[in-house]
Design an enzyme around this catalytic site. Structure first.
Site, PDB file in Angstrom:
ATOM      1  N   ASP A  54       0.839  -1.202   0.000  1.00 26.57           N
ATOM      2  CA  ASP A  54       0.000   0.000   0.000  1.00 26.57           C
ATOM      3  C   ASP A  54       0.874   1.252   0.000  1.00 26.57           C
ATOM      4  OD1 ASP A  54      -2.630   1.451   0.495  1.00 26.57           O
ATOM      5  OD2 ASP A  54      -1.542   1.998   2.302  1.00 26.57           O
TER       6      ASP A  54
ATOM      7  N   GLU B 133      -2.045  -5.234  -3.754  1.00 26.31           N
ATOM      8  CA  GLU B 133      -1.126  -4.474  -2.898  1.00 26.31           C
ATOM      9  C   GLU B 133      -0.034  -5.375  -2.335  1.00 26.31           C
ATOM     10  OE1 GLU B 133      -3.879  -0.831  -1.182  1.00 26.31           O
ATOM     11  OE2 GLU B 133      -3.882  -2.746  -0.107  1.00 26.31           O
TER      12      GLU B 133
END
Length: 243
Positions: free
Chosen positions: A63, A135
């Site tokens: 992320d 992610e």
């Protein structure tokens, strides 16, 4: 499930992953990192593996790496845009629906390692789960090969969607709601997680959105992030009286 079954699933994943990376034009060093990136907690639970062998830590890292990569891309591409506009554009690129587009475009969803129950309940097509894996994959790619390779991957998989305006239909309701509230001088927006239920591999989160000290809407989702998005969507449509 048996150790033999686990070995069969993992070997099948590794072969498919190797083929996928070849198709994309990338090599890799540490296959274990990528296996972890694609391992949902339900898969780990089914085979009684180490509880930290699932992909959530890599998702956390990915992320941050993704935000940095997209931030640099926007910073270079739009030298005359102010911070607020860049932030809004980044939010659209890294939000859950966009990540699902990127992941599905190259077939990452097909390789996710899921537990039997999660597979049966449609986990492979669940947006929050797919975006989490994307992610985590970015996190694994960063650890395995560094930021330069992440950038090259983004040039091939992410940036073309942005440049072709293919994300215009993707809505980040938290950002939209925040901007609307700011325009109307209605005060600060906060979110509270009010409920978390279900087994570890199939959690359901409920969040509420607070405006001027009052809870005005709720939303449910498979992740806290998704529940906040749904709450923001409900609040935004409520205030604008959109059906």
């Amino acid at each position: 499930m048996s150790k033999q079954k686990k070995s069969e699933i993992i070997n099948r994943f590794r072969k498919r992953f190797d083929t996928k990376m070849t198709e994309l034009g990338f090599t890799y060093q540490n296959i274990d990192l990528y296996q972890q990136a694609f391992s949902h907690s339900s898969f780990i639970n089914d085979f009684n593996m180490n509880r930290l062998d699932h992909n959530e830590r890599l998702e956390f890292l990915g992320d941050a790496v993704l935000e940095l990569t997209v931030s640099r891309y926007l910073f270079d591409k739009h030298p005359n845009l102010p911070e607020g506009n860049l932030t809004k554009m980044r939010a659209t690129i890294v939000c859950e629906p966009s990540l699902v587009i990127f992941a599905n475009k190259i077939g990452l969803n097909e390789m996710i390692l899921l537990g039997k129950g999660e597979e049966k309940t449609g986990g492979r097509t669940r947006p929050s789960l797919i975006s989490d894996v994307f992610e985590a994959f970015i996190g694994a790619l960063y650890l395995d090969q560094g930021l330069d390779i992440v950038w090259k991957f983004a040039e091939k998989v992410i940036f073309p969607h942005v440049e072709q305006n293919e994300l215009l239909g993707v809505v980040d309701f938290k950002t939209q709601f925040q901007e609307y509230v700011h325009q109307q001088n209605k005060g600060d927006v906060t979110y509270n997680l009010i409920k978390e239920e279900g087994p570890a591999h199939h959690r359901l989160f409920t969040s509420e959105v607070i405006l001027q000290g009052e809870a005005i809407a709720e939303g449910k989702g498979k992740t806290k992030k998704e529940s906040e998005q749904r709450a923001a969507e409900s609040a935004y449509k409520q205030l604008k009286q959109i059906k």
